[in-house]
Design an enzyme around this catalytic site. Structure first.
Site, PDB file in Angstrom:
ATOM      1  N   CYS A  95       0.809  -1.219   0.000  1.00  0.00           N
ATOM      2  CA  CYS A  95       0.000   0.000   0.000  1.00  0.00           C
ATOM      3  C   CYS A  95       0.851   1.282   0.000  1.00  0.00           C
ATOM      4  CB  CYS A  95      -0.945  -0.070   1.202  1.00  0.00           C
ATOM      5  SG  CYS A  95      -2.502   0.784   0.949  1.00  0.00           S
ATOM      6  N   HIS A 194      -3.829  -5.792   2.755  1.00  0.00           N
ATOM      7  CA  HIS A 194      -3.471  -5.785   4.173  1.00  0.00           C
ATOM      8  C   HIS A 194      -3.971  -7.092   4.747  1.00  0.00           C
ATOM      9  CE1 HIS A 194      -2.300  -1.585   4.170  1.00  0.00           C
ATOM     10  NE2 HIS A 194      -3.386  -1.314   3.482  1.00  0.00           N
TER      11      HIS A 194
HETATM   12  N1  GLN Z   1      -2.502   6.585   2.224  1.00  0.00           N
HETATM   13  C1  GLN Z   1      -2.538   5.721   1.109  1.00  0.00           C
HETATM   14  C2  GLN Z   1      -3.895   5.663   0.415  1.00  0.00           C
HETATM   15  O1  GLN Z   1      -4.892   5.975   0.991  1.00  0.00           O
HETATM   16  C3  GLN Z   1      -2.104   4.335   1.509  1.00  0.00           C
HETATM   17  C4  GLN Z   1      -3.095   3.678   2.409  1.00  0.00           C
HETATM   18  C5  GLN Z   1      -2.580   2.458   3.085  1.00  0.00           C
HETATM   19  O2  GLN Z   1      -1.373   2.192   3.133  1.00  0.00           O
HETATM   20  N2  GLN Z   1      -3.502   1.731   3.657  1.00  0.00           N
HETATM   21  O3  GLN Z   1      -3.949   5.261  -0.747  1.00  0.00           O
END
Ligand code: GLN
Length: 234
Positions: A95, A194
């Site tokens: 991510c 995740h």
């Molecule tokens: N902040 C980034 C997004 O919203 C990554 C989010 C995350 O790592 N869960 O795309």
């Protein structure tokens, strides 16, 4: 243990959405089966990543706020990280970490969060929307199906030399448009999953470990370790 791997947990104190750190526990779990010990070191603000000091790296996800802090700091390590990647160094990036290995991420408020440009993807934001929910993808090359949970604002578009981690069967993936999810470039695996990704996808954990072992010990016979990667029947 017969083999040793040194793992850098990049910004482990700042980027750890939904327990991404669990990926390291899973790597350690399978490493034992592979007669391998993993030594973990967090590399964070004002610390150094030296390409020859590590055999493997993990880079988790985070909120835009933390990502912006990391984005500024990580530019110091850009050259070493890029050299590590070009030298077939294995990295799992999730991510926010995935976004930061690429060119940039335009955050939810329109701010440009600079990546290290090591991989050729870029990430735009979506207006008042996030991709949230369970996701399933298929990797045709390995004939493997991966399951996970995604929660991201970013829409990532892959570039030169990158192939997706898989094709979206259900869920959104990189951008909700082209059916791709994640990226593979050399020995770098990127994903929006995740959950953490390796807890539900043990085959992927073993593949990453095997890549790291083969790179570090080119003369060793890893047929026992290879046998642990059993093809799924689906
Ligand atoms: N902040 C980034 C997004 O919203 C990554 C989010 C995350 O790592 N869960 O795309």
């Amino acid at each position: 243990m017969k083999y040793q791997l040194k793992l850098a947990h990049l910004y482990g104190d700042l980027l750890n959405t939904y327990g991404d750190i669990g990926n390291i526990l899973v790597l350690q779990y399978y490493a034992k089966q592979m007669d391998t010990d993993i030594d973990v070191k967090v590399v964070s603000l004002e610390q150094d990543f030296k390409k020859d000091a590590f055999d493997l790296a993990f880079f988790g996800g985070g909120q835009d706020f933390e990502q912006a802090i990391v984005s500024k700091d990580i530019q110091r390590m850009k050259n070493e990280l890029t050299a590590f990647i070009e030298d077939d160094g294995p990295i799992l990036a999730i991510c926010g970490g995935y976004q930061l290995l690429g060119h940039y991420y335009i955050g939810a408020h329109g701010e440009k969060i600079e990546g290290i440009h090591a991989l050729d993807h870029y990430t735009k934001s979506q207006d008042h929307n996030r991709f949230i929910g369970d996701i399933t993808i298929k990797n045709e090359e390995f004939n493997e199906t991966y399951h996970g949970f995604e929660n991201h604002n970013g829409m990532t578009f892959l570039g030169k030399g990158e192939r997706p981690l898989g094709t979206v069967i259900s869920g959104h993936g990189n951008n909700g448009q082209d059916q791709t999810e994640g990226a593979i470039y050399k020995n770098v695996w990127c994903s929006y999953f995740h959950g953490p990704i390796l807890a539900r996808n043990g085959l992927l954990a073993k593949r990453i470990l095997l890549a790291a072992l083969k790179r570090k010990y080119p003369q060793a016979d890893f047929s026992k370790q290879e046998a642990l990667i059993i093809k799924p029947t689906y």
